[in-house]
Structure formats: structure tokens, C-alpha cells
Scaffold this motif. Structure first.
Motif, PDB file in Angstrom:
ATOM      1  N   CYS A 159      -3.576  -3.021  -4.975  1.00 34.30           N
ATOM      2  CA  CYS A 159      -3.517  -4.310  -4.280  1.00 34.30           C
ATOM      3  C   CYS A 159      -3.717  -4.151  -2.776  1.00 34.30           C
ATOM      4  N   ALA A 160      -4.357  -3.069  -2.364  1.00 33.18           N
ATOM      5  CA  ALA A 160      -4.460  -2.750  -0.945  1.00 33.18           C
ATOM      6  C   ALA A 160      -5.181  -3.826  -0.142  1.00 33.18           C
ATOM      7  N   GLN A 161      -6.011  -4.642  -0.819  1.00 31.35           N
ATOM      8  CA  GLN A 161      -6.764  -5.686  -0.136  1.00 31.35           C
ATOM      9  C   GLN A 161      -6.359  -7.081  -0.616  1.00 31.35           C
ATOM     10  N   ALA A 162      -5.194  -7.191  -1.231  1.00 35.66           N
ATOM     11  CA  ALA A 162      -4.895  -8.447  -1.935  1.00 35.66           C
ATOM     12  C   ALA A 162      -3.464  -8.919  -1.748  1.00 35.66           C
ATOM     13  N   HIS A 163      -2.890  -8.736  -0.569  1.00 40.71           N
ATOM     14  CA  HIS A 163      -1.534  -9.197  -0.296  1.00 40.71           C
ATOM     15  C   HIS A 163      -1.473 -10.720  -0.417  1.00 40.71           C
ATOM     16  N   GLY A 164      -0.775 -11.198  -1.422  1.00 40.43           N
ATOM     17  CA  GLY A 164      -0.632 -12.637  -1.619  1.00 40.43           C
ATOM     18  C   GLY A 164      -1.654 -13.262  -2.539  1.00 40.43           C
ATOM     19  N   ALA A 165      -2.641 -12.497  -2.987  1.00 40.67           N
ATOM     20  CA  ALA A 165      -3.606 -13.037  -3.953  1.00 40.67           C
ATOM     21  C   ALA A 165      -2.893 -13.380  -5.252  1.00 40.67           C
ATOM     22  N   GLU A 166      -3.399 -14.403  -5.932  1.00 39.58           N
ATOM     23  CA  GLU A 166      -2.719 -14.872  -7.142  1.00 39.58           C
ATOM     24  C   GLU A 166      -3.669 -14.947  -8.330  1.00 39.58           C
ATOM     25  N   MET A 168      -3.388 -16.882 -12.068  1.00 40.72           N
ATOM     26  CA  MET A 168      -2.642 -17.812 -12.911  1.00 40.72           C
ATOM     27  C   MET A 168      -1.251 -18.114 -12.328  1.00 40.72           C
ATOM     28  N   GLY A 169      -1.206 -18.326 -11.014  1.00 39.96           N
ATOM     29  CA  GLY A 169       0.025 -18.730 -10.366  1.00 39.96           C
ATOM     30  C   GLY A 169       0.993 -17.615 -10.029  1.00 39.96           C
ATOM     31  N   ARG A 170       0.635 -16.375 -10.347  1.00 39.65           N
ATOM     32  CA  ARG A 170       1.501 -15.229 -10.034  1.00 39.65           C
ATOM     33  C   ARG A 170       0.786 -14.299  -9.058  1.00 39.65           C
ATOM     34  N   LYS A 171       1.535 -13.752  -8.126  1.00 37.26           N
ATOM     35  CA  LYS A 171       0.948 -12.837  -7.163  1.00 37.26           C
ATOM     36  C   LYS A 171       0.626 -11.503  -7.820  1.00 37.26           C
ATOM     37  N   VAL A 172      -0.514 -10.937  -7.440  1.00 38.79           N
ATOM     38  CA  VAL A 172      -0.905  -9.651  -7.987  1.00 38.79           C
ATOM     39  C   VAL A 172       0.083  -8.577  -7.523  1.00 38.79           C
ATOM     40  N   GLY A 173       0.176  -7.541  -8.331  1.00 35.38           N
ATOM     41  CA  GLY A 173       1.122  -6.463  -8.081  1.00 35.38           C
ATOM     42  C   GLY A 173       2.239  -6.446  -9.098  1.00 35.38           C
ATOM     43  N   GLY A 174       2.507  -7.591  -9.713  1.00 33.40           N
ATOM     44  CA  GLY A 174       3.601  -7.680 -10.663  1.00 33.40           C
ATOM     45  C   GLY A 174       3.164  -7.737 -12.114  1.00 33.40           C
ATOM     46  N   PHE A 175       1.878  -7.546 -12.381  1.00 31.64           N
ATOM     47  CA  PHE A 175       1.385  -7.613 -13.761  1.00 31.64           C
ATOM     48  C   PHE A 175       1.469  -6.259 -14.457  1.00 31.64           C
ATOM     49  N   GLY A 176       1.195  -5.192 -13.723  1.00 26.77           N
ATOM     50  CA  GLY A 176       1.119  -3.866 -14.318  1.00 26.77           C
ATOM     51  C   GLY A 176       2.448  -3.127 -14.290  1.00 26.77           C
ATOM     52  N   ASP A 177       2.386  -1.849 -14.644  1.00 27.63           N
ATOM     53  CA  ASP A 177       3.568  -0.999 -14.539  1.00 27.63           C
ATOM     54  C   ASP A 177       3.921  -0.769 -13.073  1.00 27.63           C
ATOM     55  N   ALA A 178       2.898  -0.768 -12.217  1.00 31.11           N
ATOM     56  CA  ALA A 178       3.119  -0.590 -10.787  1.00 31.11           C
ATOM     57  C   ALA A 178       2.043  -1.355 -10.025  1.00 31.11           C
ATOM     58  N   GLY A 179       2.407  -1.821  -8.843  1.00 26.65           N
ATOM     59  CA  GLY A 179       1.455  -2.450  -7.938  1.00 26.65           C
ATOM     60  C   GLY A 179       1.514  -1.742  -6.602  1.00 26.65           C
ATOM     61  N   CYS A 180       0.364  -1.380  -6.054  1.00 28.47           N
ATOM     62  CA  CYS A 180       0.312  -0.513  -4.873  1.00 28.47           C
ATOM     63  C   CYS A 180      -0.376  -1.218  -3.714  1.00 28.47           C
ATOM     64  N   PHE A 181       0.272  -1.167  -2.548  1.00 27.36           N
ATOM     65  CA  PHE A 181      -0.197  -1.883  -1.369  1.00 27.36           C
ATOM     66  C   PHE A 181      -0.377  -0.933  -0.201  1.00 27.36           C
ATOM     67  N   SER A 182      -1.402  -1.201   0.595  1.00 25.46           N
ATOM     68  CA  SER A 182      -1.610  -0.533   1.874  1.00 25.46           C
ATOM     69  C   SER A 182      -1.303  -1.523   2.989  1.00 25.46           C
ATOM     70  N   PHE A 183      -0.708  -1.005   4.065  1.00 26.68           N
ATOM     71  CA  PHE A 183      -0.467  -1.823   5.247  1.00 26.68           C
ATOM     72  C   PHE A 183      -1.223  -1.264   6.453  1.00 26.68           C
ATOM     73  N   TYR A 184      -2.400  -0.709   6.181  1.00 24.02           N
ATOM     74  CA  TYR A 184      -3.298  -0.275   7.250  1.00 24.02           C
ATOM     75  C   TYR A 184      -3.477  -1.443   8.225  1.00 24.02           C
ATOM     76  N   PRO A 185      -3.649  -1.180   9.525  1.00 27.06           N
ATOM     77  CA  PRO A 185      -3.582  -2.265  10.516  1.00 27.06           C
ATOM     78  C   PRO A 185      -4.489  -3.467  10.286  1.00 27.06           C
ATOM     79  N   THR A 186      -5.636  -3.280   9.630  1.00 28.89           N
ATOM     80  CA  THR A 186      -6.548  -4.411   9.435  1.00 28.89           C
ATOM     81  C   THR A 186      -6.312  -5.167   8.130  1.00 28.89           C
ATOM     82  N   LYS A 187      -5.341  -4.745   7.329  1.00 31.11           N
ATOM     83  CA  LYS A 187      -5.077  -5.444   6.067  1.00 31.11           C
ATOM     84  C   LYS A 187      -4.507  -6.840   6.339  1.00 31.11           C
ATOM     85  N   ASN A 188      -4.478  -7.661   5.299  1.00 32.35           N
ATOM     86  CA  ASN A 188      -3.897  -9.002   5.439  1.00 32.35           C
ATOM     87  C   ASN A 188      -2.447  -8.929   5.926  1.00 32.35           C
ATOM     88  N   LEU A 189      -1.733  -7.914   5.481  1.00 35.17           N
ATOM     89  CA  LEU A 189      -0.417  -7.594   6.012  1.00 35.17           C
ATOM     90  C   LEU A 189      -0.506  -6.174   6.540  1.00 35.17           C
TER      91      LEU A 189
END
Length: 367
Positions: A159-166, A168-189
Motif C-alpha cells: 500500500c506504499a502508494q495508496a494511503h486512504g485508497a478504498e 468497496m468502502g474499506r481502506k486498503v491494507g486491511g484485506f490481506g494478512d498484512a498491509g504494508c505502507f511507506s512514508f517516504y517524503p513524497t507519499k500521500n502520507l
């Protein structure tokens, strides 16, 4: 000539300068710079924002992916299905785990992993699927999850490029066994350096990853397993807590900019990005597809408009990872995309007049 740049993390800082500086000063004065209250609070707040139970703050998005794979016992001889059209960080995490990446094609419209191609690539060695919610658009997570569940495979969302993407009404990251995010300075977060997070639905997986995050410790100084140093520092956590409160507004602005592009770019030779029904795109990048890409980019640059190409090479073309990958099936869509994609300027600090200047430059190239 005024420059219009693809991303501008400094502008986001300037918009939130006072609360960010207060947060940084709070950490500096606290004397606690690792494993402190800012990190714990960010983990709680980010988990709540996503609608998941567990969050671990880590040092980068790559570390988040690596920890997720290790927590799922993925290692030497195992295979992980992923798209070839993604950032190198995705395959780097697979290689770090000791597994091999099986590269498949993407959907021609969304440019995210093809669920059909993923299903066809499964072998007896397959242990997980690693879909990337690329450019801010959710992958076909319903189909991928159904396939993973039916085949007893792990599902790790990049989910490195998808902070807050949804989806079917649910935010990505919570569908799988794990959801992984990057907070590199240019990301949405974005933090002010490298940082990341991995989220889990299952508490046992979270506890396993938590030990791996710091040398395999469950009890300090006693390693029950071989782990790593993958901690987020308090400064990043404090900054991210401030920015998280602004994330919805920031994503709304990105969608508004995307709508201006959608409505304004009229050249038939340009293929615009899509947002499929049931999804909420957060436009980490606004990626068009064009012929004569180099000429288009050069023409825009002459007008002070700078663009990007994310990504000029597929993972199957990266020499450093050839011993860690296998191509499964045709990469026809991927091959075409790699020659056509252009990322137009996209960040919340863009002014409407700057967006219209980009639109006019793109349309003008084809007149």
C-alpha cells in the motif's frame, strides 16, 4: 519561467509548519527518541484510520514488506506472485526474505496486477500473493483474496502508494494478512525521511513481526529468533501524527486535481487513468499513457513543466534481481505500459492555474 514540479513535500510542510514544528520540539525536549509515546500513539491512530486491529511502525516501506513476509514464514525456495510493473522495493523485500518473485502481467486499465494472471501463475512452491495498489488505485483485491483464501496462500498488500485508497468502502491494507505502507517524503502520507508501517488483522502475526522488528526480542536482550533493526524513530512518528490528521483533506485535493485533468485533457492520443466502480483512487501519481513519450516530456519541460516516469523498467528487466525472479505468462500489457507512461505533476500544493497550464501544454502538443 515558473516551474511546475511533480511533487513538493516542502509545500506540505509549509502548510502545516506550526503543528509540525511543535511536534518535533516536543520530541526533542522529551529526551525519548525511540520506542516512545509518539510511536505508540501513531500506531494506534493509523490502525484506527485504516480500520485494522494492529499496526507496527518501522523504518521504511521495504522493511514493512520484509517483516510481513517473514511473519508469514516465507523464505528460501518459496514463491511470491507479484506484478512486474512496480517499484523495485517490492521485489527487494521478496529477495531479502530468501524467496523468489513470480512476475505476472497487469490489467491494461488499472495497471495493477491481473488477478487472472496471478491465478494462472500458481505452482506448488507458491506461498503468497503480493498485490501493489499502484499509483493510488486499489488492485482487484476481491478476486485476489478469493484466490488466496481458496489456495491457502498468504496475501500481503503493498500500500506504499495508496494511503486512504478504498475498495468497496474499506481502506486498503486491511484485506490481506498484512498491509504494508511507506512514508517516504513524497507519499500521500510522508515523513521527513524513510519510514513505514505494517498492519495486521491477526494478533499472533503482529506479535511475531514485533519481535522480528527488533532482533527477535520478546524480552529485551534475549533473541528467540533471528530478527533485524526495523524501528521508526519518534521524530517521524510525531510528524506523521500531524500529517495523518490532514490526510483526508490532502487526498481530497489530489482527487480534485485529477478531476481537473480528467475534464481538461482532450487529446485523443492520451489515455487517462481510470478509477473503477467501487474504488476510491487517491492519485499518488496521475499517470497518463502517450505515444512519443520523450517528445511529450521534452515539450512540457520547455514550458517549465516537469514530469516523471514511474517506472521505466519492469522488474523482469532489472539485472540485479534476475536470480530472484521468474516470469509467468505474457507481459504484454506491462511491455506496452513501460513505453507509454508519464506521471504528470500531482501533489496537494498544486494551484488550479498550474494544473490548467499542464492541461494546456498536453493538449497543445497534439494540436
Amino acid at each position: 519561467m515558473t516551474m511546475i514540479i511533480p511533487a513538493n513535500p516542502k509545500a506540505e510542510y509549509e502548510a502545516l509548519a506550526q503543528p509540525i514544528e511543535q511536534a518535533v520540539l516536543r520530541v526533542l525536549q522529551s529526551g525519548t527518541y525511540l520506542h516512545g509515546p509518539e510511536t505508540e500513539l501513531f500506531e494506534e491512530e493509523f490502525a484506527q484510520y485504516l480500520g485494522v486491529e494492529h499496526c507496527l511502525a518501522v523504518g521504511s516501506g521495504t522493511q514493512a514488506l520484509h517483516l510481513a513476509l517473514l511473519a508469514l514464514d516465507i523464505g528460501q525456495g518459496d514463491e511470491v506472485i507479484m506484478a512486474s510493473h512496480t517499484a523495485t522495493a517490492t521485489v527487494a523485500a521478496v529477495a531479502l526474505s530468501g524467496a523468489n518473485a513470480v512476475l505476472v502481467d497487469v490489467d491494461a486499465d488499472t495497471m495493477t496486477i491481473s488477478a487472472e494472471a496471478a491465478a494462472q501463475a500458481r505452482t506448488s512452491a507458491t506461498k503468497a500473493i503480493l498485490p501493489v495498489h499502484l499509483y493510488g488505485h486499489p488492485a482487484a483485491i476481491k478476486e485476489l483474496k478469493a484466490f488466496a483464501d481458496a489456495s491457502s496462500l498468504g496475501l500481503v498488500e503493498d500500500c506504499a502508494q495508496a494511503h486512504g485508497a478504498e475498495y468497496m468502502g474499506r481502506k486498503v491494507g486491511g484485506f490481506g494478512d498484512a498491509g504494508c505502507f511507506s512514508f517516504y517524503p513524497t507519499k500521500n502520507l510522508g515523513a521527513f525521511g524513510d519510514a513505514g508501517a505494517v498492519v495486521f488483522r491477526d494478533g499472533a502475526l503482529k506479535e511475531k513481526a514485533q519481535a522480528l522488528r527488533e532482533y527477535g526480542w520478546k524480552e529485551k536482550f534475549y533473541s528467540e529468533s533471528a530478527g533485524m533493526n526495523a524501528r521508526m524513530d519518534e521524530l517521524h512518528a510525531a510528524v506523521l501524527r500531524v500529517k495523518l490528521k490532514n490526510l483526508q483533506r490532502s487526498n481530497d485535493r489530489r482527487r480534485a486535481i485529477a478531476q481537473l485533468y480528467d475534464d481538461g485533457i482532450r487529446a485523443e492520443e492520451v489515455t487517462l487513468p481510470v478509477a473503477l466502480s467501487g474504488t476510491k483512487h487517491v492519485y499518488h501519481q496521475y499517470v497518463i499513457r502517450v505515444g512519443k513519450r520523450d517528445e511529450v516530456r521534452h515539450a512540457l519541460e520547455e514550458q517549465g513543466i516537469y514530469t516523471g516516469v514511474h517506472y521505466p523498467y519492469g522488474i523482469h528487466q532489472q539485472p540485479g534481481y534476475q536470480s530472484h525472479v521468474r516470469v509467468a505468462g505474457s507481459l504484454q500489457n506491462t511491455a506496452a505500459i513501460l513505453q507509454q507512461i508519464v506521471s504528470l505533476p500531482m501533489h496537494p500544493g498544486l494551484r488550479d492555474e498550474e494544473v490548467h497550464a499542464v492541461i494546456e501544454a498536453v493538449n497543445g502538443f497534439y494540436r
